[in-house]
Motif scaffolding. Sequence first.
Motif, PDB file in Angstrom:
ATOM      1  N   LEU A   1       0.790  -1.137  -0.111  1.00  0.00           N
ATOM      2  CA  LEU A   1       0.000  -0.135  -0.035  1.00  0.00           C
ATOM      3  C   LEU A   1       0.909   1.314   0.089  1.00  0.00           C
ATOM      4  CD1 LEU A   1      -2.472  -1.052   2.532  1.00  0.00           C
ATOM      5  CD2 LEU A   1      -2.891  -1.091   0.108  1.00  0.00           C
ATOM      6  N   ALA A   2       0.348   2.354  -0.820  1.00  0.00           N
ATOM      7  CA  ALA A   2       1.040   3.684  -0.467  1.00  0.00           C
ATOM      8  C   ALA A   2      -0.134   4.540  -0.959  1.00  0.00           C
ATOM      9  CB  ALA A   2       2.202   3.628  -1.813  1.00  0.00           C
ATOM     10  N   SER A   3       0.147   5.732  -0.345  1.00  0.00           N
ATOM     11  CA  SER A   3      -0.732   6.628  -0.601  1.00  0.00           C
ATOM     12  C   SER A   3      -0.734   7.263  -1.951  1.00  0.00           C
ATOM     13  CB  SER A   3      -0.627   8.074   0.307  1.00  0.00           C
ATOM     14  OG  SER A   3       0.702   8.439   0.084  1.00  0.00           O
ATOM     15  N   ARG A   4      -1.656   7.880  -2.635  1.00  0.00           N
ATOM     16  CA  ARG A   4      -1.960   8.289  -3.958  1.00  0.00           C
ATOM     17  C   ARG A   4      -1.381   9.678  -3.989  1.00  0.00           C
ATOM     18  NH1 ARG A   4      -5.205   5.545  -7.626  1.00  0.00           N
ATOM     19  NH2 ARG A   4      -6.172   3.701  -6.837  1.00  0.00           N
ATOM     20  N   SER A   5      -1.261  10.300  -3.046  1.00  0.00           N
ATOM     21  CA  SER A   5      -1.195  11.793  -3.286  1.00  0.00           C
ATOM     22  C   SER A   5      -0.012  12.297  -2.491  1.00  0.00           C
ATOM     23  CB  SER A   5      -2.368  12.724  -2.899  1.00  0.00           C
ATOM     24  OG  SER A   5      -2.616  12.622  -1.559  1.00  0.00           O
ATOM     25  N   GLY A   6       0.291  11.649  -1.360  1.00  0.00           N
ATOM     26  CA  GLY A   6       1.406  12.351  -0.454  1.00  0.00           C
ATOM     27  C   GLY A   6       0.734  13.354   0.533  1.00  0.00           C
ATOM     28  N   THR A   7      -0.510  13.739   0.448  1.00  0.00           N
ATOM     29  CA  THR A   7      -1.061  14.784   1.332  1.00  0.00           C
ATOM     30  C   THR A   7      -1.088  14.036   2.762  1.00  0.00           C
ATOM     31  OG1 THR A   7      -3.321  14.000   1.232  1.00  0.00           O
ATOM     32  CG2 THR A   7      -2.515  15.860  -0.628  1.00  0.00           C
ATOM     33  N   LYS A   8      -1.194  14.950   3.785  1.00  0.00           N
ATOM     34  CA  LYS A   8      -1.231  14.591   4.940  1.00  0.00           C
ATOM     35  C   LYS A   8      -2.153  13.504   5.490  1.00  0.00           C
ATOM     36  CE  LYS A   8      -1.151  16.220   9.846  1.00  0.00           C
ATOM     37  NZ  LYS A   8      -1.198  17.513  10.831  1.00  0.00           N
ATOM     38  N   ALA A   9      -3.561  13.890   4.978  1.00  0.00           N
ATOM     39  CA  ALA A   9      -4.778  12.934   5.250  1.00  0.00           C
ATOM     40  C   ALA A   9      -4.385  11.549   4.495  1.00  0.00           C
ATOM     41  CB  ALA A   9      -6.256  13.777   4.878  1.00  0.00           C
ATOM     42  N   ASP A  10      -4.188  11.657   3.251  1.00  0.00           N
ATOM     43  CA  ASP A  10      -4.040  10.576   2.703  1.00  0.00           C
ATOM     44  C   ASP A  10      -2.586   9.688   3.194  1.00  0.00           C
ATOM     45  OD1 ASP A  10      -4.702   8.788   0.543  1.00  0.00           O
ATOM     46  OD2 ASP A  10      -3.570   9.605  -0.989  1.00  0.00           O
TER      47      ASP A  10
ATOM     48  N   ASP B   1      -2.306  21.176   0.311  1.00  0.00           N
ATOM     49  CA  ASP B   1      -1.412  19.975  -0.242  1.00  0.00           C
ATOM     50  C   ASP B   1      -0.759  20.287  -1.216  1.00  0.00           C
ATOM     51  OD1 ASP B   1      -3.366  18.408   1.441  1.00  0.00           O
ATOM     52  OD2 ASP B   1      -4.845  18.254  -0.092  1.00  0.00           O
ATOM     53  N   ALA B   2      -1.016  21.419  -2.075  1.00  0.00           N
ATOM     54  CA  ALA B   2       0.209  21.777  -3.286  1.00  0.00           C
ATOM     55  C   ALA B   2       1.343  22.214  -2.735  1.00  0.00           C
ATOM     56  CB  ALA B   2      -0.652  22.993  -4.184  1.00  0.00           C
ATOM     57  N   ALA B   3       1.236  22.888  -1.519  1.00  0.00           N
ATOM     58  CA  ALA B   3       2.660  23.374  -0.834  1.00  0.00           C
ATOM     59  C   ALA B   3       3.245  21.805  -0.567  1.00  0.00           C
ATOM     60  CB  ALA B   3       2.324  24.079   0.210  1.00  0.00           C
ATOM     61  N   GLU B   4       2.667  20.894  -0.055  1.00  0.00           N
ATOM     62  CA  GLU B   4       3.142  19.812   0.407  1.00  0.00           C
ATOM     63  C   GLU B   4       3.785  18.991  -1.098  1.00  0.00           C
ATOM     64  OE1 GLU B   4       4.402  16.627   3.103  1.00  0.00           O
ATOM     65  OE2 GLU B   4       4.139  18.743   3.144  1.00  0.00           O
ATOM     66  N   PHE B   5       2.952  19.139  -2.232  1.00  0.00           N
ATOM     67  CA  PHE B   5       3.515  18.344  -3.251  1.00  0.00           C
ATOM     68  C   PHE B   5       4.777  19.113  -3.774  1.00  0.00           C
ATOM     69  CE2 PHE B   5      -1.280  18.109  -4.589  1.00  0.00           C
ATOM     70  CZ  PHE B   5      -1.269  16.990  -3.854  1.00  0.00           C
ATOM     71  N   ALA B   6       4.854  20.224  -3.549  1.00  0.00           N
ATOM     72  CA  ALA B   6       6.117  20.916  -3.911  1.00  0.00           C
ATOM     73  C   ALA B   6       7.317  20.639  -2.852  1.00  0.00           C
ATOM     74  CB  ALA B   6       5.949  22.425  -3.796  1.00  0.00           C
ATOM     75  N   ARG B   7       7.072  20.504  -1.616  1.00  0.00           N
ATOM     76  CA  ARG B   7       7.965  20.070  -0.536  1.00  0.00           C
ATOM     77  C   ARG B   7       8.584  18.772  -1.032  1.00  0.00           C
ATOM     78  NH1 ARG B   7       5.303  23.536   2.730  1.00  0.00           N
ATOM     79  NH2 ARG B   7       3.719  22.228   3.122  1.00  0.00           N
ATOM     80  N   ILE B   8       7.471  17.748  -1.522  1.00  0.00           N
ATOM     81  CA  ILE B   8       8.144  16.529  -1.978  1.00  0.00           C
ATOM     82  C   ILE B   8       8.808  16.664  -3.079  1.00  0.00           C
ATOM     83  CG2 ILE B   8       7.245  14.229  -2.900  1.00  0.00           C
ATOM     84  CD1 ILE B   8       4.529  14.722  -1.324  1.00  0.00           C
ATOM     85  N   GLY B   9       8.649  17.327  -4.001  1.00  0.00           N
ATOM     86  CA  GLY B   9       9.399  17.580  -5.186  1.00  0.00           C
ATOM     87  C   GLY B   9      10.981  18.213  -4.653  1.00  0.00           C
ATOM     88  N   ARG B  10      10.797  19.090  -3.914  1.00  0.00           N
ATOM     89  CA  ARG B  10      12.074  19.587  -3.603  1.00  0.00           C
ATOM     90  C   ARG B  10      12.902  18.576  -2.714  1.00  0.00           C
ATOM     91  NH1 ARG B  10      15.567  21.951  -0.037  1.00  0.00           N
ATOM     92  NH2 ARG B  10      16.550  24.075  -0.511  1.00  0.00           N
ATOM     93  N   TYR B  11      12.307  17.818  -2.018  1.00  0.00           N
ATOM     94  CA  TYR B  11      13.019  16.778  -1.281  1.00  0.00           C
ATOM     95  C   TYR B  11      13.785  15.737  -2.067  1.00  0.00           C
ATOM     96  CZ  TYR B  11      13.891  13.004   2.271  1.00  0.00           C
ATOM     97  OH  TYR B  11      14.506  12.129   3.139  1.00  0.00           O
TER      98      TYR B  11
END
Length: 409
Positions: free
Chosen positions: A139-148, A339-349
Amino acid sequence: RILDVQPAMAARLVAALVVGVARAWLHAPSTGLAPSVHRAPTAVSAAAVPGTAEAFVPGVSATGERVAVVGATGYIGRYVARECTRRGYPTTAVVRDAAKARETSGEWLGDADIVEAEAVDSETIAAALKDAQVVICCLASRSGTKADSWAVDNQASVNCLDALRANGQGRHFVLLSAFCVQKPELEFQKAKLATEAALAAQSDVTYSVVRPTAFFKSVSGQVENVQTGAPFVYFDLGGGRSATCNPIAEADLAAAIVDCVADPARNSATGDPIWNLGGPDAGYSMEAQGGLIADAIAAVDAAPRKEPWLLAVPIGLFDAIIGGFDWLAGLLDSDKLRDAAEFARIGRYYAVEDMLTTRDSEKYGTVTLLEHYERVARDGQEYDPYTTVFGKLNSKKQPGEDNLVGGPA
């Protein structure tokens, strides 16, 4: 997946840059059907397969137990399900939609028993796993958002663990985690670590945790574009540096995951259950990957090598994107913008951090990244909007076609 929750065109533009080059290392759908070969280990485990006196052989050994693969139609789960059936395991493929699984993933699941369940629902997953002796959780979250992330990477995965512990015959649990949890800054990483902690906190079943660096699919989204003369886009960290990784072929990763069922060296009771795992390569920086693609194209075309157009994007771009989304999220009180900010943080990471294993024991398989690039340059690849943002919509290969060669060692 990331694009599912984007609120506006601004987020799409961010995804095209962030997802296509960096964030895609997280969740990449698989690209072929036939199993890869396995690199001979430096030492075969001297300990026996559980319950027998036989020495463990990578890519071959099997205990014969009933294995349930949760997430069996996912990007890695379908490889794992196929590997289980190849080794002769009685296999239960746990999926969200059984009818769809039979229609779209029949080749992958083979003679596995297909069972429908929602892992986020403790009662339905307990019913699906009532006969399992081993559970492999993909299993893995589809989005990477906090809730998911906390719903899937943690709660749903722990539900699977609890079901195995309670069914009266469970022995072993294998968790597909991620290499990047060693430096947890993102929500999905924290959620996966919490699941790893839940495994370590119980003693009812033994366990293994596999942490892959990256999948081949996630670093091949620009191959076909480079073939057309378009630039290879990468993130410049300054001083001539860019993030480095040694990705692993999806089929090789699946074989390693299934090895954990029988390998005492990867068992929490008899060995080291945490396995950081990459492919056989020494590792390539993002910039070097662009050059490797040029090598692959030249080999496939049997033509002189053309120097690739390498387009470096300053890493500081992410800071501006993250700051902008955070500001807008606070101003508008918008969860979608958070969530969009979290996506960008994922990308930066993923643009900054190396996903690299260096020990021989943390490398697996024989399929190299160059071989993979050559195959994509020759045959194309399955299109996926979440990992091939820079790729072509109509590739030479369609979803489900067999485009990965090899066989077990």
